[in-house]
Design a protein around this motif. Structure first.
Motif, PDB file in Angstrom:
ATOM      1  N   PRO A   1       0.754  -1.192  -0.075  1.00  0.00           N
ATOM      2  CA  PRO A   1       0.105  -0.006   0.024  1.00  0.00           C
ATOM      3  C   PRO A   1       0.888   1.377   0.140  1.00  0.00           C
ATOM      4  O   PRO A   1       2.008   1.112   0.293  1.00  0.00           O
ATOM      5  N   ASP A   2       0.143   2.445  -0.472  1.00  0.00           N
ATOM      6  CA  ASP A   2       0.646   3.904  -0.372  1.00  0.00           C
ATOM      7  C   ASP A   2       2.331   3.795  -1.171  1.00  0.00           C
ATOM      8  O   ASP A   2       3.051   4.696  -0.919  1.00  0.00           O
ATOM      9  N   GLN A   3       2.151   3.064  -2.507  1.00  0.00           N
ATOM     10  CA  GLN A   3       3.211   3.133  -3.212  1.00  0.00           C
ATOM     11  C   GLN A   3       4.586   2.661  -2.734  1.00  0.00           C
ATOM     12  O   GLN A   3       5.460   3.171  -3.121  1.00  0.00           O
ATOM     13  N   MET A   4       4.485   1.877  -1.688  1.00  0.00           N
ATOM     14  CA  MET A   4       5.804   1.107  -1.193  1.00  0.00           C
ATOM     15  C   MET A   4       6.006  -0.225  -1.856  1.00  0.00           C
ATOM     16  O   MET A   4       4.952  -0.730  -2.439  1.00  0.00           O
ATOM     17  N   MET A   5       7.153  -0.504  -1.827  1.00  0.00           N
ATOM     18  CA  MET A   5       7.458  -1.833  -2.314  1.00  0.00           C
ATOM     19  C   MET A   5       8.335  -2.493  -1.489  1.00  0.00           C
ATOM     20  O   MET A   5       9.482  -2.006  -0.939  1.00  0.00           O
ATOM     21  N   LEU A   6       8.389  -3.959  -1.440  1.00  0.00           N
ATOM     22  CA  LEU A   6       9.245  -4.499  -0.832  1.00  0.00           C
ATOM     23  C   LEU A   6      10.093  -5.434  -1.856  1.00  0.00           C
ATOM     24  O   LEU A   6       9.725  -6.253  -2.760  1.00  0.00           O
ATOM     25  N   LEU A   7      11.411  -5.066  -1.789  1.00  0.00           N
ATOM     26  CA  LEU A   7      12.252  -5.708  -2.940  1.00  0.00           C
ATOM     27  C   LEU A   7      13.283  -6.543  -2.233  1.00  0.00           C
ATOM     28  O   LEU A   7      13.949  -6.546  -1.188  1.00  0.00           O
ATOM     29  N   THR A   8      13.435  -7.727  -3.034  1.00  0.00           N
ATOM     30  CA  THR A   8      14.536  -8.554  -2.548  1.00  0.00           C
ATOM     31  C   THR A   8      15.741  -8.774  -3.710  1.00  0.00           C
ATOM     32  O   THR A   8      15.281  -8.994  -4.850  1.00  0.00           O
ATOM     33  N   PHE A   9      16.705  -8.346  -3.168  1.00  0.00           N
ATOM     34  CA  PHE A   9      17.807  -8.302  -4.274  1.00  0.00           C
ATOM     35  C   PHE A   9      18.583  -9.524  -4.371  1.00  0.00           C
ATOM     36  O   PHE A   9      18.471 -10.549  -3.558  1.00  0.00           O
TER      37      PHE A   9
ATOM     38  N   ASN B   1      21.399 -10.589  -3.572  1.00  0.00           N
ATOM     39  CA  ASN B   1      22.145 -10.902  -2.354  1.00  0.00           C
ATOM     40  C   ASN B   1      21.202 -11.314  -1.181  1.00  0.00           C
ATOM     41  O   ASN B   1      21.600 -11.454   0.104  1.00  0.00           O
ATOM     42  N   HIS B   2      19.974 -11.476  -1.489  1.00  0.00           N
ATOM     43  CA  HIS B   2      18.885 -11.698  -0.572  1.00  0.00           C
ATOM     44  C   HIS B   2      18.445 -11.053   0.444  1.00  0.00           C
ATOM     45  O   HIS B   2      17.623 -11.186   1.418  1.00  0.00           O
ATOM     46  N   GLU B   3      18.799  -9.840   0.248  1.00  0.00           N
ATOM     47  CA  GLU B   3      18.500  -8.512   1.274  1.00  0.00           C
ATOM     48  C   GLU B   3      17.169  -8.113   0.787  1.00  0.00           C
ATOM     49  O   GLU B   3      17.087  -7.684  -0.358  1.00  0.00           O
ATOM     50  N   GLN B   4      16.329  -7.885   2.054  1.00  0.00           N
ATOM     51  CA  GLN B   4      15.060  -7.391   1.407  1.00  0.00           C
ATOM     52  C   GLN B   4      15.101  -5.822   1.947  1.00  0.00           C
ATOM     53  O   GLN B   4      15.625  -5.563   3.052  1.00  0.00           O
ATOM     54  N   ARG B   5      14.668  -5.007   0.985  1.00  0.00           N
ATOM     55  CA  ARG B   5      14.558  -3.552   1.535  1.00  0.00           C
ATOM     56  C   ARG B   5      13.110  -3.012   0.959  1.00  0.00           C
ATOM     57  O   ARG B   5      12.364  -3.466   0.252  1.00  0.00           O
ATOM     58  N   LEU B   6      12.686  -1.992   1.814  1.00  0.00           N
ATOM     59  CA  LEU B   6      11.602  -1.050   1.346  1.00  0.00           C
ATOM     60  C   LEU B   6      11.809   0.182   0.598  1.00  0.00           C
ATOM     61  O   LEU B   6      12.835   0.892   0.754  1.00  0.00           O
ATOM     62  N   PHE B   7      11.158   0.210  -0.478  1.00  0.00           N
ATOM     63  CA  PHE B   7      11.276   1.489  -1.467  1.00  0.00           C
ATOM     64  C   PHE B   7      10.084   2.159  -1.549  1.00  0.00           C
ATOM     65  O   PHE B   7       9.025   1.505  -1.723  1.00  0.00           O
ATOM     66  N   ASP B   8      10.248   3.489  -1.264  1.00  0.00           N
ATOM     67  CA  ASP B   8       9.081   4.317  -1.428  1.00  0.00           C
ATOM     68  C   ASP B   8       8.847   4.770  -3.056  1.00  0.00           C
ATOM     69  O   ASP B   8       9.733   5.654  -3.442  1.00  0.00           O
ATOM     70  N   ALA B   9       8.252   4.317  -3.852  1.00  0.00           N
ATOM     71  CA  ALA B   9       8.147   4.851  -5.142  1.00  0.00           C
ATOM     72  C   ALA B   9       7.638   5.997  -5.708  1.00  0.00           C
ATOM     73  O   ALA B   9       7.491   6.425  -6.680  1.00  0.00           O
TER      74      ALA B   9
ATOM     75  N   TYR C   1      15.173  -3.556   5.735  1.00  0.00           N
ATOM     76  CA  TYR C   1      13.834  -4.301   6.147  1.00  0.00           C
ATOM     77  C   TYR C   1      14.258  -5.529   6.982  1.00  0.00           C
ATOM     78  O   TYR C   1      14.817  -6.442   6.339  1.00  0.00           O
ATOM     79  N   ALA C   2      13.790  -5.753   7.972  1.00  0.00           N
ATOM     80  CA  ALA C   2      13.960  -6.950   8.710  1.00  0.00           C
ATOM     81  C   ALA C   2      12.553  -7.618   9.194  1.00  0.00           C
ATOM     82  O   ALA C   2      11.901  -6.829   9.862  1.00  0.00           O
ATOM     83  N   LEU C   3      12.373  -8.752   9.053  1.00  0.00           N
ATOM     84  CA  LEU C   3      11.394  -9.601  10.026  1.00  0.00           C
ATOM     85  C   LEU C   3      11.614  -9.325  11.148  1.00  0.00           C
ATOM     86  O   LEU C   3      12.605  -9.866  11.872  1.00  0.00           O
TER      87      LEU C   3
END
Length: 75
Positions: free
Chosen positions: A6-14, A16-24, A72-74
């Motif tokens: 929601p709200d033009q956010m994205m969960l990206l997995t690169f 290297n398996h790192e997950q990050r939040l991106f505000d589009a 981003y970390a669970l």
């Protein structure tokens, strides 16, 4: 991987398996205007490591997305 949120956010997995939040919402200009429509924003694809929308008509470099995203970390 890419998952729209929601709200033009994205969960990206690169690669290297790192997950990050991106505000589009930081993607500005006429080329990115279609992303304001949920039916476009919510259908991203990854093509050769690049996030694309609208059948490849819109894209964003993975380096840019990484540099402008947040850890981003669970919990």
């Amino acid at each position: 991987k890419v998952k729209p949120l929601p709200d033009q956010m994205m969960l990206l997995t690169f690669n290297n398996h790192e997950q990050r939040l991106f505000d589009a919402t930081i993607l500005n200009g006429p080329a990115f205007e279609p992303l304001s429509k949920a039916e476009v924003f919510n259908k991203p694809e990854v093509d050769h490591g690049v996030v694309t929308w609208n059948e490849g008509q819109i894209d964003c470099a993975p380096e840019y997305m990484y540099e402008h995203s947040y850890e981003y970390a669970l919990v």
